[in-house]
Design an enzyme around this catalytic site. Sequence first.
Site, PDB file in Angstrom:
ATOM      1  N   GLY A   1      -7.791  35.925  49.120  1.00 38.26           N
ATOM      2  CA  GLY A   1      -6.576  35.774  49.899  1.00 38.26           C
ATOM      3  C   GLY A   1      -6.421  34.351  50.403  1.00 38.26           C
ATOM      4  O   GLY A   1      -7.276  33.488  50.175  1.00 38.26           O
ATOM      5  N   ASN A   2      -5.349  34.105  51.122  1.00 37.98           N
ATOM      6  CA  ASN A   2      -5.087  32.767  51.626  1.00 37.98           C
ATOM      7  C   ASN A   2      -6.055  32.341  52.719  1.00 37.98           C
ATOM      8  O   ASN A   2      -6.303  31.149  52.898  1.00 37.98           O
ATOM      9  CB  ASN A   2      -3.652  32.689  52.154  1.00 37.98           C
ATOM     10  CG  ASN A   2      -2.636  32.716  51.036  1.00 37.98           C
ATOM     11  OD1 ASN A   2      -2.539  31.795  50.245  1.00 37.98           O
ATOM     12  ND2 ASN A   2      -1.876  33.804  50.966  1.00 37.98           N
TER      13      ASN A   2
ATOM     14  N   GLY B   1       2.833  39.527  43.453  1.00 35.44           N
ATOM     15  CA  GLY B   1       1.494  39.090  43.849  1.00 35.44           C
ATOM     16  C   GLY B   1       0.459  40.138  43.487  1.00 35.44           C
ATOM     17  O   GLY B   1       0.708  41.342  43.628  1.00 35.44           O
TER      18      GLY B   1
ATOM     19  N   ASP C   1      -2.147  41.060  45.017  1.00 34.79           N
ATOM     20  CA  ASP C   1      -2.506  41.894  46.157  1.00 34.79           C
ATOM     21  C   ASP C   1      -1.548  43.066  46.300  1.00 34.79           C
ATOM     22  O   ASP C   1      -1.944  44.183  46.647  1.00 34.79           O
ATOM     23  CB  ASP C   1      -2.527  41.060  47.445  1.00 34.79           C
ATOM     24  CG  ASP C   1      -1.237  40.291  47.691  1.00 34.79           C
ATOM     25  OD1 ASP C   1      -0.519  39.977  46.724  1.00 34.79           O
ATOM     26  OD2 ASP C   1      -0.941  39.981  48.863  1.00 34.79           O
TER      27      ASP C   1
ATOM     28  N   ASP D   1       0.343  45.813  54.966  1.00 36.60           N
ATOM     29  CA  ASP D   1      -0.840  44.964  54.886  1.00 36.60           C
ATOM     30  C   ASP D   1      -0.764  43.878  55.952  1.00 36.60           C
ATOM     31  O   ASP D   1       0.096  43.002  55.915  1.00 36.60           O
ATOM     32  CB  ASP D   1      -0.939  44.335  53.495  1.00 36.60           C
ATOM     33  CG  ASP D   1      -2.229  43.541  53.299  1.00 36.60           C
ATOM     34  OD1 ASP D   1      -3.056  43.485  54.229  1.00 36.60           O
ATOM     35  OD2 ASP D   1      -2.406  42.978  52.203  1.00 36.60           O
TER      36      ASP D   1
ATOM     37  N   THR E   1      -2.595  37.433  56.043  1.00 36.46           N
ATOM     38  CA  THR E   1      -1.967  36.168  56.416  1.00 36.46           C
ATOM     39  C   THR E   1      -0.466  36.356  56.548  1.00 36.46           C
ATOM     40  O   THR E   1       0.175  35.803  57.441  1.00 36.46           O
ATOM     41  CB  THR E   1      -2.287  35.087  55.370  1.00 36.46           C
ATOM     42  OG1 THR E   1      -3.712  34.978  55.246  1.00 36.46           O
ATOM     43  CG2 THR E   1      -1.714  33.752  55.782  1.00 36.46           C
TER      44      THR E   1
ATOM     45  N   THR F   1       1.778  34.087  82.315  1.00 40.03           N
ATOM     46  CA  THR F   1       2.089  33.541  80.991  1.00 40.03           C
ATOM     47  C   THR F   1       1.228  34.149  79.898  1.00 40.03           C
ATOM     48  O   THR F   1       1.721  34.491  78.821  1.00 40.03           O
ATOM     49  CB  THR F   1       1.932  32.012  80.998  1.00 40.03           C
ATOM     50  OG1 THR F   1       2.789  31.449  81.996  1.00 40.03           O
ATOM     51  CG2 THR F   1       2.302  31.422  79.646  1.00 40.03           C
TER      52      THR F   1
END
Length: 256
Positions: A8-9, A107, A109, A129, A132, A186
């Site tokens: 993967g990335n 892709g 994947d 999924d 990324t 915050t």
Amino acid sequence: MLLAIDIGNTSIAAGVFDGDALMTRFRLASDREMDAEICATHIAAELGAGGIAPGSVDGAVLSSTVPVLATAVGEACRQIFGVEPVVVSAERQAGVPILYDDPAAVGPDRILHAVAAVHRHTPPVIVVDFGTALVFDAVGRDGAYLGGTIAPGIGISAQALFDGAAMLNDVEVAAPPAGSVIGRNTADGMQAGMFYGYVEMVRGMVRRFKEEIGDDATVIATGGYANEIAAASGCVDAIEPDLNFEALRLVYEANT
């Protein structure tokens, strides 16, 4: 034994099957500077740590969204095991019809999502999924891959927020401690925005997918943030962390 590799990335996930049993798994960073020798060193070390002798691996299959790493890992498999890895593609998969406009553009994947979904569940199926990218894939009632949607993953969205807003510090991507969508500080506000924002994206996209492929569609989730966000969405039927490993094994068996 079969070595299954999903590139993967962000990371390279690998697992070793003995028959249909997943015996061990490990991860490497998707370092695009790695050559075949470095890949071979890392893979051999990880196998050794898992008590697996490289000589016992007699097959390899890989899927990659990073072409340069596919080349390096493929050559590493030839060096270590003396085998030619099966590479997942629209042409080399496990017999799932692909109804994409250009099947070659899907892709690998996402092909794995469809293969595993058809094998494990009765279609229609929606696969979410959490990688990324946040990817939704649809398998129709006849078992064909229809396509899907791609959105920025929560990790890169969070990093973009941290990098682009000077007064917002990094916070953990998780539900805020108070469990409220209204942050009273915050940090809680950022956590609520990221976490519940993605929860609602999952709910909304699943609803829209079901409107197109059927309300009885089974929804399965996989990927890094699946346990947290998919569980909170209330619309996911199963979380399957080994989804792609199982699909890789099926692709290998169908092509050897």
